[in-house]
Design a protein around this motif. Structure first.
Motif, short mmCIF file in Angstrom:
data_model
loop_
_atom_site.label_atom_id
_atom_site.label_comp_id
_atom_site.label_asym_id
_atom_site.label_seq_id
_atom_site.Cartn_x
_atom_site.Cartn_y
_atom_site.Cartn_z
N GLU A 1 104.40 80.13 12.01
CA GLU A 1 103.59 80.94 12.81
C GLU A 1 102.11 80.96 12.72
O GLU A 1 101.34 81.08 13.50
CB GLU A 1 104.09 82.34 12.90
N ALA A 2 101.92 81.05 11.29
CA ALA A 2 100.56 81.03 11.10
C ALA A 2 99.80 80.01 11.43
O ALA A 2 98.58 79.90 11.71
CB ALA A 2 100.31 81.30 9.27
N LEU A 3 100.37 78.56 11.11
CA LEU A 3 99.89 77.35 11.47
C LEU A 3 99.60 77.44 13.07
O LEU A 3 98.40 76.82 13.37
CB LEU A 3 100.96 76.22 11.38
N VAL A 4 100.59 77.92 13.76
CA VAL A 4 100.29 77.82 15.19
C VAL A 4 99.00 78.85 15.67
O VAL A 4 98.19 78.25 16.39
CB VAL A 4 101.52 78.40 15.98
N GLU A 5 98.93 80.21 14.83
CA GLU A 5 97.59 80.72 15.09
C GLU A 5 96.54 80.08 14.91
O GLU A 5 95.51 80.35 15.39
CB GLU A 5 97.82 82.09 14.37
N GLN A 6 96.63 79.47 13.52
CA GLN A 6 95.22 78.85 13.38
C GLN A 6 94.85 77.60 14.11
O GLN A 6 93.74 77.54 14.42
CB GLN A 6 95.42 78.16 11.96
#
Ligand code: GLU
Length: 554
Positions: free
Chosen positions: A88-93
């Motif tokens: 999820e953090a990847l998608v946010e970044q």
């Protein structure tokens, strides 16, 4: 006599669907001619690597510029390396860089599109259908070797200077009688599933890579693992199934995958799926003491995208930098199209670097400085505010206390033909401008100001007193500078540096010294943004107050 079908049914008793069913469920996409379907396939191993951002940017641009589809697939089959929440953090970044998928994995709860699931750990059923098919074909088989046996085999091969691995005559269970395999499984002997290769490492396989051109590679002959003991597939097998049924047209990935390409080609051909196009992108490298090496998670702070976000490099600076390493014609295009947005640039495979792209942080800073200088003050204010909210609370509080005041500070020598290029990243701003805020100014130790030692403090005091008494700020820049020259002359300073240089003994100093007295008094520093604007923005009351305080220390 038991046959492959019996073996397949024993291993996958509950799989009744076939590859044909999957073909129907995930039909070919109805897209315009030439549209590319490209995926970004990160593994959730902790953080977004700069090299991955590069790949995802290229993926997203190429797909969208061809009116195709860009999607994200989470490759989480390596459970040992997985860090919870990092998908999820990847998608946010990625979102921070406007890299937004049309389809695919969005979060642990959400996904978009009809070709899912987009998280590999949710796709076991699909993989199993395909593995079952390969077993029925006699092209996949259970292997009962223990880790110790494999280590032993490797040692033997090394001792005999042979190619290591599980292949040909070394592939113990490749031609194992089906009945015996069935027997072992029934007894509960642990196993993994391997692909039965028909390749020969004395043969070559020819392939056209979209970036590297025509390639001649050694054929695969390894019976690679396709399904691990945890029941999950390996990358080699999973990407075959996923890219086929998600109808990827172009597999763009780092060139570190090139050596495994022969395995992948053999897998595609064996199962009867049409080969997709492959484009192997340059790996992002770094010069380290004259040696090129991959950007490393452990050694290089610039390997993590979060480093650039924390530092406040603007996304447009960072993206434009990545575009310069993606396509060799980007910079020339930018110089000819200064008014265009970088998204207007048409990225192409044939302008892609052929080997490792060298990452140069100084160039990221230069491009960012260049682009940031041309931002409108209001736009820059919004960007900085968003950044500061997350990374610099103090700065943020000052910004929101009076946003117009902050805009006027940012607007010093901006929005003109040749704007000043002071800032490469948002974190550069506050140290330069914080003196505009009274509470910061009050922290300065005025007794420690670095006055020019050639000029006596009483002289400085007299100049400052005169300035405060006759202060007039309602002037144009030119009028104001003339008033400073007059002040200089009144106190025995030259109104021009050249004149002073010719005969230094005739003067106490020159007009630049006068500006320095004011600059030091108002900002505490020898360097500040253009003094005229500093005065205009601070306004008469603040200017008088500050200078009076300084006078008390002299
Ligand atoms: N999950 C693989 C990786 O992170 C993706 C490679 C690919 O794009 O096919 O390296």
């Amino acid at each position: 006599m038991a046959d492959y079908r019996d073996l397949a049914n024993l291993i996958f008793p509950n799989i009744t669907e076939t590859i044909e069913d999957l073909e129907k469920k995930y039909p070919k996409r109805n897209l315009p001619e030439g549209a590319k379907v490209i995926r970004f396939a990160p593994s959730p191993t902790g953080f977004l690597h700069t090299g991955s951002l590069f790949v995802s940017l290229v993926d997203c641009y190429l797909a969208h510029q061809s009116n195709g589809i860009f999607y994200i697939r989470l490759e989480d089959t390596d459970t040992k390396r997985e860090i919870t929440g990092s998908g999820e953090a990847l998608v946010e970044q990625l979102k921070t860089f406007d890299i937004i998928p049309d389809e695919g994995y969005i979060s642990e709860e959400a996904e978009l599109g009809n070709y899912g699931p987009y998280k590999q750990s949710d796709r076991s059923h699909i993989y199993n259908i395909c593995i079952k098919h390969l077993i029925e074909m006699g092209r996949a088989y259970p292997c009962f070797c223990s880790a110790e046996e494999l280590a032993e085999l490797r040692k033997e091969q090394e001792a005999r200077r042979e190619i290591p691995g599980y292949y040909g005559k070394y592939a113990k269970y490749r031609d194992y009688p089906i009945e015996q395999a069935i027997q072992k499984i029934k007894e509960g002997t642990p196993y993994i599933i391997r692909f039965k290769s028909m390749g020969d490492h004395n043969h070559k396989v020819f392939f056209h890579d979209e970036i590297k051109g025509d390639l001649e590679l050694t054929e695969n002959d390894q019976d690679i693992v396709i399904c691990k003991s945890d029941g999950l597939p390996t990358y080699h097998f999973a990407h075959l199934v996923d890219d086929h049924f998600m109808r990827t047209t172009h597999i763009t990935r780092g060139e570190e995958w090139l050596p495994s390409l022969p395995i992948h080609l053999e897998l595609f051909d064996t199962i009867g799926f049409e080969r997709p196009k492959y484009a192997h992108l340059p790996v992002v490298m770094k010069m380290d003491n004259g040696v090129r090496r991959k950007l490393s998670k452990r050694k290089d702070e610039e390997a993590a995208v979060s480093y650039f976000l924390e530092q406040g490099y603007p996304k447009y600076g960072f993206i434009e930098y990545l575009l310069t390493i993606a396509n060799s014609n980007y910079e020339a295009w930018r110089n000819e199209n200064l008014d265009k947005d970088y998204t207007d640039f048409q990225l192409s495979f044939d302008k892609m670097a052929l080997d490792g792209a060298l990452f140069d942080i100084a160039k990221v800073a230069n491009i960012s400085k260049e682009r940031m200088a041309y931002r409108k003050a209001e736009d820059l204010k919004n960007e900085v505010k968003e950044w500061a909210k997350k990374y610099d609370k103090n700065f943020y509080n000052h910004i929101v206390q009076n946003e117009d005041y902050f805009v006027s500070i940012l607007n010093i020598e901006r929005e003109k033909e040749k704007p000043r290029k002071d800032y490469a990243k948002y974190s550069d701003i506050y140290p330069i401008i914080s003196f505009f805020y009274d509470d910061v100014y009050e922290q300065i130790d005025l007794k420690q100001l670095e006055w020019n030692p050639e000029i006596s403090k009483s002289e400085i005091k007299q100049v400052l007193e005169d300035y405060v008494e006759n202060i007039e700020l309602n002037l144009s820049e030119e009028e104001w500078f003339n008033s400073i020259k007059e002040l200089a002359v009144r106190h025995g300073f030259a109104d021009n540096i050249k004149v002073w240089k010719k005969d230094k003994t005739a003067y106490k100093g020159h007009v630049g010294d006068i500006s320095e007295f004011l600059r030091l008094s108002l900002s505490g520093k020898k360097n500040s943004p253009n003094l005229y604007y500093v005065l205009q923005i601070l306004g008469k009351d603040k200017v008088i107050n500050r200078i009076k305080k300084v006078i008390e220390t002299l």
